[in-house]
Design a protein around this motif. Structure first.
Motif, PDB file in Angstrom:
ATOM      1  N   ILE B  13     -11.840  12.359  50.800  1.00  0.00           N
ATOM      2  CA  ILE B  13     -12.039  11.995  49.313  1.00  0.00           C
ATOM      3  C   ILE B  13     -13.052  12.744  48.582  1.00  0.00           C
ATOM      4  O   ILE B  13     -13.953  13.381  49.161  1.00  0.00           O
ATOM      5  N   GLU B  14     -13.152  12.413  47.452  1.00  0.00           N
ATOM      6  CA  GLU B  14     -13.973  13.099  46.555  1.00  0.00           C
ATOM      7  C   GLU B  14     -15.303  12.124  46.384  1.00  0.00           C
ATOM      8  O   GLU B  14     -15.226  10.928  46.459  1.00  0.00           O
ATOM      9  N   LYS B  15     -16.751  12.552  46.099  1.00  0.00           N
ATOM     10  CA  LYS B  15     -17.711  11.776  46.064  1.00  0.00           C
ATOM     11  C   LYS B  15     -17.444  10.860  44.739  1.00  0.00           C
ATOM     12  O   LYS B  15     -16.735  11.333  43.632  1.00  0.00           O
ATOM     13  N   ARG B  16     -17.969   9.696  44.827  1.00  0.00           N
ATOM     14  CA  ARG B  16     -17.787   8.516  44.077  1.00  0.00           C
ATOM     15  C   ARG B  16     -16.563   7.819  44.043  1.00  0.00           C
ATOM     16  O   ARG B  16     -16.122   6.768  43.242  1.00  0.00           O
ATOM     17  N   GLN B  17     -15.549   8.409  44.900  1.00  0.00           N
ATOM     18  CA  GLN B  17     -14.424   7.482  45.073  1.00  0.00           C
ATOM     19  C   GLN B  17     -14.623   6.286  45.850  1.00  0.00           C
ATOM     20  O   GLN B  17     -15.535   6.323  46.727  1.00  0.00           O
ATOM     21  N   SER B  18     -13.608   5.620  46.185  1.00  0.00           N
ATOM     22  CA  SER B  18     -13.510   4.594  47.035  1.00  0.00           C
ATOM     23  C   SER B  18     -12.858   4.778  48.131  1.00  0.00           C
ATOM     24  O   SER B  18     -11.841   5.587  48.159  1.00  0.00           O
ATOM     25  N   VAL B  19     -13.114   4.043  49.574  1.00  0.00           N
ATOM     26  CA  VAL B  19     -12.098   4.371  50.433  1.00  0.00           C
ATOM     27  C   VAL B  19     -12.189   2.877  51.553  1.00  0.00           C
ATOM     28  O   VAL B  19     -13.099   2.363  51.529  1.00  0.00           O
ATOM     29  N   ALA B  20     -11.066   2.787  52.020  1.00  0.00           N
ATOM     30  CA  ALA B  20     -11.200   1.600  53.284  1.00  0.00           C
ATOM     31  C   ALA B  20     -10.473   2.031  54.350  1.00  0.00           C
ATOM     32  O   ALA B  20      -9.864   2.826  54.450  1.00  0.00           O
ATOM     33  N   PHE B  21     -11.203   1.431  55.455  1.00  0.00           N
ATOM     34  CA  PHE B  21     -10.646   1.657  56.955  1.00  0.00           C
ATOM     35  C   PHE B  21     -10.266   0.289  57.445  1.00  0.00           C
ATOM     36  O   PHE B  21     -10.870  -0.788  57.299  1.00  0.00           O
ATOM     37  N   TRP B  22      -9.394   0.530  58.283  1.00  0.00           N
ATOM     38  CA  TRP B  22      -8.610  -0.671  58.882  1.00  0.00           C
ATOM     39  C   TRP B  22      -8.889  -0.794  60.280  1.00  0.00           C
ATOM     40  O   TRP B  22      -8.605   0.315  60.969  1.00  0.00           O
ATOM     41  N   CYS B  23      -9.311  -1.884  60.974  1.00  0.00           N
ATOM     42  CA  CYS B  23      -9.455  -2.059  62.332  1.00  0.00           C
ATOM     43  C   CYS B  23      -8.367  -3.337  63.013  1.00  0.00           C
ATOM     44  O   CYS B  23      -8.731  -4.312  62.456  1.00  0.00           O
ATOM     45  N   ASN B  24      -7.765  -3.059  64.116  1.00  0.00           N
ATOM     46  CA  ASN B  24      -7.064  -4.139  64.577  1.00  0.00           C
ATOM     47  C   ASN B  24      -7.718  -4.545  66.023  1.00  0.00           C
ATOM     48  O   ASN B  24      -7.438  -3.346  66.886  1.00  0.00           O
ATOM     49  N   PRO B  25      -8.351  -5.349  66.369  1.00  0.00           N
ATOM     50  CA  PRO B  25      -9.083  -5.383  67.829  1.00  0.00           C
ATOM     51  C   PRO B  25      -7.903  -5.529  69.055  1.00  0.00           C
ATOM     52  O   PRO B  25      -6.829  -6.210  68.637  1.00  0.00           O
ATOM     53  N   ILE B  26      -8.500  -5.683  70.097  1.00  0.00           N
ATOM     54  CA  ILE B  26      -7.688  -5.993  71.205  1.00  0.00           C
ATOM     55  C   ILE B  26      -7.528  -7.474  71.191  1.00  0.00           C
ATOM     56  O   ILE B  26      -8.378  -8.140  70.737  1.00  0.00           O
ATOM     57  N   SER B  27      -6.292  -7.987  71.387  1.00  0.00           N
ATOM     58  CA  SER B  27      -5.956  -9.279  71.268  1.00  0.00           C
ATOM     59  C   SER B  27      -6.739 -10.165  71.997  1.00  0.00           C
ATOM     60  O   SER B  27      -7.249  -9.963  73.318  1.00  0.00           O
ATOM     61  N   GLY B  28      -7.368 -11.364  71.375  1.00  0.00           N
ATOM     62  CA  GLY B  28      -8.125 -12.347  72.174  1.00  0.00           C
ATOM     63  C   GLY B  28      -9.880 -11.962  72.062  1.00  0.00           C
ATOM     64  O   GLY B  28     -10.796 -12.556  72.488  1.00  0.00           O
ATOM     65  N   HIS B  29     -10.083 -10.846  71.681  1.00  0.00           N
ATOM     66  CA  HIS B  29     -11.688 -10.442  71.547  1.00  0.00           C
ATOM     67  C   HIS B  29     -12.178 -10.744  70.201  1.00  0.00           C
ATOM     68  O   HIS B  29     -11.667 -10.738  69.220  1.00  0.00           O
ATOM     69  N   ALA B  30     -13.292 -11.406  70.693  1.00  0.00           N
ATOM     70  CA  ALA B  30     -13.724 -12.500  69.471  1.00  0.00           C
ATOM     71  C   ALA B  30     -14.922 -11.449  68.781  1.00  0.00           C
ATOM     72  O   ALA B  30     -15.216 -11.824  67.682  1.00  0.00           O
ATOM     73  N   THR B  31     -15.196 -10.523  69.434  1.00  0.00           N
ATOM     74  CA  THR B  31     -16.433  -9.604  68.752  1.00  0.00           C
ATOM     75  C   THR B  31     -16.028  -8.127  68.476  1.00  0.00           C
ATOM     76  O   THR B  31     -15.270  -7.704  68.914  1.00  0.00           O
ATOM     77  N   LEU B  32     -16.559  -7.994  67.259  1.00  0.00           N
ATOM     78  CA  LEU B  32     -15.894  -6.691  66.465  1.00  0.00           C
ATOM     79  C   LEU B  32     -17.089  -6.063  66.041  1.00  0.00           C
ATOM     80  O   LEU B  32     -17.886  -6.370  65.351  1.00  0.00           O
ATOM     81  N   TYR B  33     -17.119  -4.602  66.292  1.00  0.00           N
ATOM     82  CA  TYR B  33     -17.985  -3.659  65.658  1.00  0.00           C
ATOM     83  C   TYR B  33     -17.593  -2.731  65.056  1.00  0.00           C
ATOM     84  O   TYR B  33     -16.471  -1.986  65.351  1.00  0.00           O
ATOM     85  N   TRP B  34     -18.395  -2.281  63.974  1.00  0.00           N
ATOM     86  CA  TRP B  34     -18.083  -0.991  63.382  1.00  0.00           C
ATOM     87  C   TRP B  34     -19.453  -0.013  63.587  1.00  0.00           C
ATOM     88  O   TRP B  34     -20.384  -0.546  63.125  1.00  0.00           O
ATOM     89  N   TYR B  35     -19.148   1.083  64.025  1.00  0.00           N
ATOM     90  CA  TYR B  35     -20.319   1.973  64.152  1.00  0.00           C
ATOM     91  C   TYR B  35     -19.866   3.484  63.246  1.00  0.00           C
ATOM     92  O   TYR B  35     -18.702   3.900  63.083  1.00  0.00           O
ATOM     93  N   GLN B  36     -20.958   3.998  62.820  1.00  0.00           N
ATOM     94  CA  GLN B  36     -20.890   5.320  62.044  1.00  0.00           C
ATOM     95  C   GLN B  36     -21.324   6.287  62.941  1.00  0.00           C
ATOM     96  O   GLN B  36     -22.205   6.377  63.523  1.00  0.00           O
TER      97      GLN B  36
END
Lengths: 117, 114
Positions: B13-36
């Motif tokens: 993308i170009e700077k100043r644009q927007s972006v979205a990322f999607w994550c589907n965790p393993i079934s039954g996992h209560a804790t979800l993390y996003w790392y950069q």
């Protein structure tokens, strides 16, 4: 806050030989976890080995073993009989057992391991 | 058992644009993390969810980053507006619970901001 330092940006080894990757960490906690993760070019982070701080015995998983020196805050990874598939970026990571960290991992900067045939 | 799924795998993308990322965790996992993970560095935690509640977002740049985990399953991480320094791999991980359980990582999304 905890910090993890990997002082070797790159390491190389001949196939079938042994290599050791270094890691030091800083913490004021007495009980915690330490990990080595492997990240191949596919970017999938894979757990290699895990050590609990209260266990004095060094963890071993097949060709992978650690040398855990709690007093020195050192946690090195030894890979024996290196294989071409071991080539990857390796990360050392720390995880608190309590406090407000809630299980988050603190990673080192990584060491790129090259395996020569 | 299916692993952690992420999409897209790559985004430019170009700077100043927007972006979205999607994550589907393993079934039954209560804790979800996003790392950069910036190139040449180790991953850094941005935000952690326990079910649909935020446990830790202390390192999330809240002026431009947002994340949600509706219904305690899938999660979306958004950047609006993007800056050049946001170029990185965004990794999602999940675990059954908090401290005692192994984190399983997805393949990540590589974002390039031009």
């Amino acid at each position: 806050a905890q910090t993890v330092t990997q002082s070797q940006p790159e390491m190389s080894v001949q196939e079938a030989e042994t290599v050791t990757l270094s890691c030091t960490y800083d913490t004021s906690e007495s009980d915690y976890y330490l990990f080595w993760y492997k990240q191949p070019p596919s970017r999938q982070m894979i757990l290699v080995i895990r050590q609990e701080a209260y266990k004095q015995q060094n963890a071993t998983e097949n060709r992978f073993s650690v040398n855990f020196q709690k007093a020195a805050k050192s946690f090195s990874l030894k890979i024996s009989d290196s294989q071409l598939g071991d080539a990857a970026m390796y990360f050392c990571a720390y995880r608190s057992k309590g406090g407000t960290s809630y299980g988050k991992l603190t990673f080192g900067q990584g060491t790129i391991l090259t395996v020569h045939p | 058992e299916a692993g952690v799924a992420q999409s897209p795998r790559y985004k430019i993308i170009e700077k100043r644009q927007s972006v979205a990322f999607w994550c589907n965790p393993i079934s039954g996992h209560a804790t979800l993390y996003w790392y950069q993970q910036i190139l040449g560095q180790g991953p850094k935690l941005l935000i952690q969810f326990q079910n649909n509640g935020v446990v830790d977002d202390s390192q999330l740049p809240k002026d431009r980053f947002s994340a949600e985990r509706l219904k305690g399953v899938d999660s979306t991480l958004k950047i609006q507006p993007a800056k050049l320094e946001d170029s990185a791999v965004y990794l999602c991980a999940s675990s059954f619970g908090l401290v005692e359980y192994e984190q399983y990582f997805g393949p990540g999304t590589r974002l390039t901001v031009t």
